[in-house]
Design a protein around this motif. Structure first.
Motif, short mmCIF file in Angstrom:
data_model
loop_
_atom_site.label_atom_id
_atom_site.label_comp_id
_atom_site.label_asym_id
_atom_site.label_seq_id
_atom_site.Cartn_x
_atom_site.Cartn_y
_atom_site.Cartn_z
N ARG A 68 0.85 -1.20 0.00
CA ARG A 68 0.00 0.00 0.00
C ARG A 68 0.88 1.25 0.00
O ARG A 68 1.70 1.46 0.87
N GLY A 69 0.68 2.09 -1.02
CA GLY A 69 1.47 3.30 -1.14
C GLY A 69 2.32 3.26 -2.40
O GLY A 69 2.03 2.47 -3.31
N PRO A 70 3.32 4.11 -2.48
CA PRO A 70 3.84 5.06 -1.48
C PRO A 70 2.95 6.30 -1.33
O PRO A 70 2.32 6.75 -2.29
N THR A 71 2.94 6.82 -0.11
CA THR A 71 2.21 8.04 0.16
C THR A 71 3.02 9.24 -0.29
O THR A 71 4.25 9.21 -0.27
N PRO A 72 2.36 10.33 -0.70
CA PRO A 72 3.11 11.54 -1.08
C PRO A 72 3.85 12.12 0.13
O PRO A 72 3.29 12.18 1.22
N PRO A 73 5.09 12.56 -0.04
CA PRO A 73 5.86 13.12 1.08
C PRO A 73 5.58 14.60 1.27
O PRO A 73 5.10 15.28 0.35
N SER A 74 5.87 15.10 2.45
CA SER A 74 5.91 16.54 2.64
C SER A 74 7.23 17.04 2.05
O SER A 74 8.26 16.39 2.19
N ILE A 75 7.18 18.18 1.39
CA ILE A 75 8.35 18.72 0.69
C ILE A 75 8.71 20.08 1.28
O ILE A 75 7.87 20.98 1.34
N THR A 76 9.94 20.20 1.75
CA THR A 76 10.44 21.45 2.31
C THR A 76 11.76 21.80 1.62
O THR A 76 12.73 21.05 1.73
N LEU A 77 11.76 22.93 0.94
CA LEU A 77 12.95 23.35 0.19
C LEU A 77 13.49 24.65 0.79
O LEU A 77 12.76 25.63 0.92
N THR A 78 14.74 24.64 1.16
CA THR A 78 15.34 25.80 1.81
C THR A 78 15.63 26.91 0.81
O THR A 78 15.93 26.67 -0.36
N THR A 79 15.53 28.13 1.29
CA THR A 79 15.96 29.31 0.52
C THR A 79 17.08 30.04 1.26
O THR A 79 17.48 31.13 0.85
N GLU A 80 17.58 29.43 2.35
CA GLU A 80 18.60 30.06 3.18
C GLU A 80 19.98 29.87 2.58
O GLU A 80 20.85 29.20 3.13
N VAL A 112 4.08 1.60 2.56
CA VAL A 112 5.23 2.38 2.10
C VAL A 112 4.87 3.85 2.25
O VAL A 112 4.10 4.40 1.48
N GLN A 113 5.42 4.47 3.28
CA GLN A 113 5.10 5.86 3.59
C GLN A 113 6.32 6.74 3.32
O GLN A 113 7.35 6.59 3.96
N MET A 114 6.18 7.65 2.37
CA MET A 114 7.22 8.64 2.13
C MET A 114 6.99 9.79 3.12
O MET A 114 6.02 10.54 2.99
N ASP A 115 7.86 9.91 4.10
CA ASP A 115 7.65 10.90 5.15
C ASP A 115 7.94 12.32 4.67
O ASP A 115 7.08 13.20 4.77
N ALA A 116 9.14 12.54 4.16
CA ALA A 116 9.51 13.91 3.79
C ALA A 116 10.68 13.90 2.82
O ALA A 116 11.50 12.98 2.80
#
Length: 300
Positions: free
Chosen positions: A47-59, A184-188
């Motif tokens: 079951r999955g993969p689940t969509p991940p949370s996406i965090t992209l830095t601009t620093e 199958v969980q894509m966390d981040a």
């Protein structure tokens, strides 16, 4: 010989008491599932993969910031080195001469560092545009991970399985005669600035769990990490982010092989007290049987 043997036993006992030698406590590393449990799996859902949370830095440093910081670091590093050399020489005239030389040449080195920093850095607009492209391409990460799982499991998995959409309930799976489910969980997926604050590296985290549907008991659960090399955002985003897709897909393939090994194959080839040989790590191809093969290498 007897005295040596007794001495060795005493030393080993003392080291064990002090924590230097760990007592044998059974297998180490990933435990997977037992052979008996694996053999009882008749039909498994993935079951999955689940969509991940996406965090992209601009620093990241812009061209101006990179130029200023690189120039400052280069100039101070050069001047500091010359003053230290002057102090260690113990000769006042030599100290004055070297310090003067450092003061004169530091701006030259700083200018060179500034040119490098400005040339190597992305502009603020390039970072924003690049992140937008990268975010768009990362939406396909679950499809790439599923493809890697399908390709690997088709060759190695010793159980019958079927991929099902994310969100399918346990009741629906039981109604379809599934007895277990591999979630199958894509966390981040995140990007982190490198030490030079000019480029970024990406990290993807996934949680994989195997659950018995009848008892709703988690049989095994592990978290996997994948990390890319470091590149400028504009480099990652170029050509529809092909470089990023390539590195992530390669890491997904390695992770899929580890899941097959650690969840399903490792118990069959485990030796008590030893970590199992991983097909994914040693690149030896398929594991086609459970007959152990022991190899020794000569040591001085």
């Amino acid at each position: 010989m007897t005295i040596c043997r007794v001495s060795l036993l005493l030393v080993t006992a003392l080291l064990s008491l002090t924590g230097c030698v760990a007592p044998a406590t059974g297998p180490v590393g990933p435990t997977g599932i037992s052979n008996g449990v694996r053999d009882q799996i008749g039909r498994m859902a993935i079951r999955g993969p689940t969509p991940p949370s996406i965090t992209l830095t601009t620093e990241l440093d812009s061209k101006g910031q990179a130029a200023g910081r690189t120039a400052k670091d280069a100039g101070l590093g050069w001047l500091g080195g010359t003053l230290q050399a002057a102090g260690e020489s113990g000769v006042p005239f030599a100290a004055t001469l070297i310090a003067s030389f450092g003061i004169i040449t530091a701006p030259v080195v700083a200018a060179g560092g500034a040119i490098y920093g400005a040339a190597a850095a992305d502009s603020t607009e390039a970072v924003e545009t690049g992140n937008a492209m990268i975010r768009q391409r990362l939406e396909f990460a679950p499809a790439h991970l599923q493809h890697a799982l399908e390709s690997t499991f088709a060759d190695t998995l010793p159980v019958t399985y079927v991929f099902v959409p994310d969100g399918t309930s346990g009741e629906a799976l039981r109604a379809r005669d599934f007895d277990s489910v591999l979630d199958v969980q894509m966390d981040a997926i995140t990007s982190q600035p490198g030490e030079d604050r000019l480029g970024v590296a990406f990290e993807a985290t996934q949680t994989i769990s195997l659950t018995d549907l009848d008892s709703n008991q988690t049989l095994v659960s592990r978290r996997y990490y994948a990390q890319t090399s470091q590149k400028n955002v504009s480099t990652w985003a170029a050509a529809d982010a092909q470089a990023l897709q390539s590195e992530l897909s390669a890491s997904f393939t390695e992770m899929s092989a580890e899941i097959a090994d650690e969840f399903f194959l490792a118990p069959a080839i485990r030796v008590e007290g030893l970590e199992p040989v991983s097909r994914s790590r040693f690149r030896i191809g398929k594991i086609s049987g459970t007959m152990p093969l022991f190899v020794w290498s000569a040591l001085d």
